[in-house]
Design a protein around this motif. Structure first.
Motif, PDB file in Angstrom:
ATOM      1  N   ILE A  31       0.838  -1.198   0.000  1.00 45.55           N
ATOM      2  CA  ILE A  31       0.000   0.000   0.000  1.00 45.55           C
ATOM      3  C   ILE A  31       0.873   1.249   0.000  1.00 45.55           C
ATOM      4  O   ILE A  31       0.610   2.208  -0.733  1.00 45.55           O
ATOM      5  CB  ILE A  31      -0.954  -0.002   1.210  1.00 45.55           C
ATOM      6  CG1 ILE A  31      -2.008  -1.086   1.036  1.00 45.55           C
ATOM      7  CG2 ILE A  31      -1.609   1.363   1.410  1.00 45.55           C
ATOM      8  CD1 ILE A  31      -2.858  -1.328   2.273  1.00 45.55           C
ATOM      9  N   GLY A  32       1.934   1.244   0.793  1.00 44.33           N
ATOM     10  CA  GLY A  32       2.829   2.398   0.860  1.00 44.33           C
ATOM     11  C   GLY A  32       3.517   2.680  -0.465  1.00 44.33           C
ATOM     12  O   GLY A  32       3.590   3.830  -0.912  1.00 44.33           O
ATOM     13  N   HIS A  33       4.011   1.638  -1.122  1.00 45.42           N
ATOM     14  CA  HIS A  33       4.692   1.824  -2.404  1.00 45.42           C
ATOM     15  C   HIS A  33       3.719   2.314  -3.473  1.00 45.42           C
ATOM     16  O   HIS A  33       4.058   3.187  -4.278  1.00 45.42           O
ATOM     17  CB  HIS A  33       5.362   0.525  -2.855  1.00 45.42           C
ATOM     18  CG  HIS A  33       6.576   0.165  -2.055  1.00 45.42           C
ATOM     19  ND1 HIS A  33       7.667   0.991  -1.943  1.00 45.42           N
ATOM     20  CD2 HIS A  33       6.877  -0.938  -1.326  1.00 45.42           C
ATOM     21  CE1 HIS A  33       8.582   0.426  -1.185  1.00 45.42           C
ATOM     22  NE2 HIS A  33       8.118  -0.752  -0.779  1.00 45.42           N
ATOM     23  N   THR A  34       2.513   1.760  -3.479  1.00 41.77           N
ATOM     24  CA  THR A  34       1.511   2.180  -4.460  1.00 41.77           C
ATOM     25  C   THR A  34       1.126   3.633  -4.241  1.00 41.77           C
ATOM     26  O   THR A  34       1.018   4.404  -5.208  1.00 41.77           O
ATOM     27  CB  THR A  34       0.265   1.283  -4.369  1.00 41.77           C
ATOM     28  OG1 THR A  34       0.672  -0.080  -4.566  1.00 41.77           O
ATOM     29  CG2 THR A  34      -0.760   1.666  -5.401  1.00 41.77           C
ATOM     30  N   THR A  35       0.952   4.019  -2.983  1.00 39.29           N
ATOM     31  CA  THR A  35       0.609   5.414  -2.670  1.00 39.29           C
ATOM     32  C   THR A  35       1.711   6.351  -3.134  1.00 39.29           C
ATOM     33  O   THR A  35       1.440   7.407  -3.710  1.00 39.29           O
ATOM     34  CB  THR A  35       0.380   5.569  -1.157  1.00 39.29           C
ATOM     35  OG1 THR A  35      -0.656   4.667  -0.753  1.00 39.29           O
ATOM     36  CG2 THR A  35      -0.010   6.990  -0.806  1.00 39.29           C
ATOM     37  N   LYS A  36       2.958   5.958  -2.921  1.00 42.09           N
ATOM     38  CA  LYS A  36       4.089   6.792  -3.349  1.00 42.09           C
ATOM     39  C   LYS A  36       4.101   6.953  -4.860  1.00 42.09           C
ATOM     40  O   LYS A  36       4.315   8.056  -5.375  1.00 42.09           O
ATOM     41  CB  LYS A  36       5.400   6.158  -2.874  1.00 42.09           C
ATOM     42  CG  LYS A  36       6.618   6.958  -3.260  1.00 42.09           C
ATOM     43  CD  LYS A  36       7.893   6.295  -2.804  1.00 42.09           C
ATOM     44  CE  LYS A  36       9.097   7.081  -3.283  1.00 42.09           C
ATOM     45  NZ  LYS A  36      10.349   6.412  -2.945  1.00 42.09           N
ATOM     46  N   VAL A  38       1.562   6.722  -6.955  1.00 40.09           N
ATOM     47  CA  VAL A  38       0.416   7.528  -7.394  1.00 40.09           C
ATOM     48  C   VAL A  38       0.657   9.006  -7.113  1.00 40.09           C
ATOM     49  O   VAL A  38       0.431   9.856  -7.982  1.00 40.09           O
ATOM     50  CB  VAL A  38      -0.881   7.041  -6.711  1.00 40.09           C
ATOM     51  CG1 VAL A  38      -2.018   8.021  -6.920  1.00 40.09           C
ATOM     52  CG2 VAL A  38      -1.260   5.668  -7.230  1.00 40.09           C
ATOM     53  N   THR A  39       1.127   9.335  -5.916  1.00 38.05           N
ATOM     54  CA  THR A  39       1.351  10.747  -5.591  1.00 38.05           C
ATOM     55  C   THR A  39       2.470  11.339  -6.437  1.00 38.05           C
ATOM     56  O   THR A  39       2.410  12.504  -6.827  1.00 38.05           O
ATOM     57  CB  THR A  39       1.669  10.938  -4.094  1.00 38.05           C
ATOM     58  OG1 THR A  39       2.761  10.098  -3.725  1.00 38.05           O
ATOM     59  CG2 THR A  39       0.474  10.611  -3.236  1.00 38.05           C
TER      60      THR A  39
END
Length: 66
Positions: A31-36, A38-39
């Motif tokens: 989740i953290g890598h995906t959020t990074k 995307v942002t």
């Protein structure tokens, strides 16, 4: 005999708990890598849009001056 059964159950519970913790940790990492990602994509898109608007505005102002 009762103590052995309790020891086995406690050991089994600890192993299952560790397995569940590893799964939660991996899920959190994904989740953290995906959020990074995307942002970062949103930020780069915004930056590129602002730069393009700035260039176009500069060209329009120069045309008006002429």
């Amino acid at each position: 005999m009762n103590e052995k059964a309790i020891l086995i159950l406690v050991s089994l519970g600890m192993v299952l708990c560790l397995s569940a913790c590893a799964e939660l940790k991996q899920t959190g990492r994904e989740i953290g890598h995906t959020t990074k990602k995307v942002t970062t994509a949103i930020g780069h898109g915004t930056r590129d849009t602002v730069k393009a608007i700035g260039r176009e505005t500069k060209e329009v102002v120069e045309e008006i001056k002429e």
